[in-house]
Motif scaffolding. Structure first.
Motif, short mmCIF file in Angstrom:
data_model
loop_
_atom_site.label_atom_id
_atom_site.label_comp_id
_atom_site.label_asym_id
_atom_site.label_seq_id
_atom_site.Cartn_x
_atom_site.Cartn_y
_atom_site.Cartn_z
N TRP A 1 0.81 -1.22 0.00
CA TRP A 1 0.00 0.00 0.00
C TRP A 1 0.84 1.27 0.00
CZ3 TRP A 1 0.00 -3.89 3.53
CH2 TRP A 1 0.62 -3.65 4.77
N ALA A 2 2.12 1.16 0.31
CA ALA A 2 3.00 2.32 0.20
C ALA A 2 3.28 2.64 -1.27
CB ALA A 2 4.32 2.06 0.92
N LEU A 3 3.14 1.63 -2.11
CA LEU A 3 3.44 1.76 -3.54
C LEU A 3 2.20 1.94 -4.40
CD1 LEU A 3 5.99 -1.17 -3.57
CD2 LEU A 3 6.54 1.27 -3.51
N LYS A 4 1.11 1.26 -4.01
CA LYS A 4 -0.10 1.31 -4.82
C LYS A 4 -1.31 1.11 -3.91
CE LYS A 4 -2.44 -0.91 -8.71
NZ LYS A 4 -3.02 0.26 -9.26
N HIS A 5 -2.19 2.09 -3.93
CA HIS A 5 -3.43 1.97 -3.16
C HIS A 5 -4.43 1.13 -3.95
CE1 HIS A 5 -7.40 3.18 -1.64
NE2 HIS A 5 -6.78 3.15 -0.49
N LEU A 6 -4.99 0.15 -3.30
CA LEU A 6 -6.02 -0.67 -3.92
C LEU A 6 -7.39 -0.18 -3.47
CD1 LEU A 6 -4.49 -4.25 -3.50
CD2 LEU A 6 -4.34 -2.70 -5.46
N GLU A 7 -8.31 -0.07 -4.39
CA GLU A 7 -9.67 0.38 -4.10
C GLU A 7 -10.25 -0.42 -2.95
OE1 GLU A 7 -12.62 2.95 -4.31
OE2 GLU A 7 -10.95 3.02 -5.72
N GLY A 8 -10.76 0.27 -1.96
CA GLY A 8 -11.38 -0.39 -0.81
C GLY A 8 -10.44 -0.61 0.35
N ASP A 9 -9.14 -0.49 0.14
CA ASP A 9 -8.18 -0.64 1.24
C ASP A 9 -8.22 0.59 2.14
OD1 ASP A 9 -7.21 -3.07 0.38
OD2 ASP A 9 -5.17 -2.37 -0.02
N PRO A 10 -8.23 0.40 3.44
CA PRO A 10 -8.18 1.55 4.34
C PRO A 10 -6.76 2.07 4.58
CG PRO A 10 -8.38 -0.44 5.62
CD PRO A 10 -8.43 -0.86 4.16
N TYR A 11 -5.75 1.33 4.11
CA TYR A 11 -4.36 1.71 4.34
C TYR A 11 -4.07 3.13 3.85
CZ TYR A 11 -3.18 -3.24 5.06
OH TYR A 11 -3.09 -4.52 5.52
N VAL A 12 -3.10 3.77 4.48
CA VAL A 12 -2.63 5.08 4.02
C VAL A 12 -1.19 4.95 3.51
CG1 VAL A 12 -4.15 6.35 5.57
CG2 VAL A 12 -1.83 5.78 6.33
N ASP A 13 -0.81 5.88 2.66
CA ASP A 13 0.56 5.89 2.16
C ASP A 13 1.35 7.00 2.85
OD1 ASP A 13 -0.44 8.18 1.04
OD2 ASP A 13 -0.10 7.59 -1.02
N GLY A 14 2.57 7.21 2.40
CA GLY A 14 3.44 8.22 2.99
C GLY A 14 4.75 7.63 3.47
N GLN A 15 4.87 6.31 3.43
CA GLN A 15 6.06 5.62 3.93
C GLN A 15 7.29 5.81 3.05
OE1 GLN A 15 3.11 4.39 3.16
NE2 GLN A 15 2.48 2.73 4.48
N LEU A 16 7.10 6.05 1.74
CA LEU A 16 8.22 6.02 0.82
C LEU A 16 9.28 7.08 1.11
CD1 LEU A 16 6.64 5.08 -2.62
CD2 LEU A 16 7.75 3.62 -0.92
N GLU A 17 8.88 8.25 1.58
CA GLU A 17 9.89 9.27 1.89
C GLU A 17 10.78 8.79 3.04
OE1 GLU A 17 8.61 12.87 4.44
OE2 GLU A 17 6.77 12.27 3.41
N TYR A 18 10.22 8.05 3.98
CA TYR A 18 11.00 7.52 5.10
C TYR A 18 11.88 6.35 4.64
CZ TYR A 18 7.83 10.51 7.58
OH TYR A 18 7.12 11.61 7.99
N LEU A 19 11.36 5.54 3.74
CA LEU A 19 12.15 4.46 3.17
C LEU A 19 13.35 5.03 2.40
CD1 LEU A 19 12.64 1.48 2.50
CD2 LEU A 19 11.08 1.76 0.56
#
Length: 138
Positions: free
Chosen positions: A91-109
């Motif tokens: 989910w850090a790379l691609k949000h899937l429809e219906g997923d509640p996950y949030v992104d934003g991790q990539l800058e920290y990675l």
């Protein structure tokens, strides 16, 4: 210390640690993150579903920015390690429809990869939580 991209995996021993609980959270590693959601949150999915995207991103962004630091990676290298494993959710790379996950991790990675290289560590990137988990060494 600068790190070469080369590593002799046939001759040198891999010594490393896992940075779990950072970019993919789990209540048994970081229980305080889940306090805001009460008993409804048993994993990152249910945490985000319970808190909603804005509050979840706020809680997780604070965690991502403080849980692992450049000093941690320097200390890991100083302890004789040569690798770190960093799990990151799909989910850090691609949000899937219906997923509640949030992104934003990539800058920290990205930041962690720079810190690891500066400390002379190799990064084993674990694409976590997907149908086919993958491990990439960078």
């Amino acid at each position: 210390m600068s790190s070469s991209l080369n590593f002799d995996y046939r001759g040198d021993k891999v010594r490393g640690v896992n940075l779990g609980g950072w970019l993919v959270t789990e209540p048994w590693i970081t229980p305080s993150l889940f306090d805001a959601a009460g008993d409804a949150a048993v994993d990152e999915w249910s945490l985000c579903a319970t808190l909603g995207p804005d509050q979840c991103r706020s809680v997780l962004s604070e965690h991502w920015s403080t849980f692992i630091t450049a000093d941690d990676l320097t200390q890991i290298a100083g302890a004789g390690m040569n690798h770190v494993r960093i799990p990151v959710g799909y989910w850090a790379l691609k949000h899937l429809e219906g997923d509640p996950y949030v992104d934003g991790q990539l800058e920290y990675l990205d930041q962690a990869i720079g810190w690891a290289r500066a400390a002379g560590l190799k990064v084993m990137l674990d694409l976590h939580g997907g149908t086919f988990p993958h491990l990439y060494i960078i």
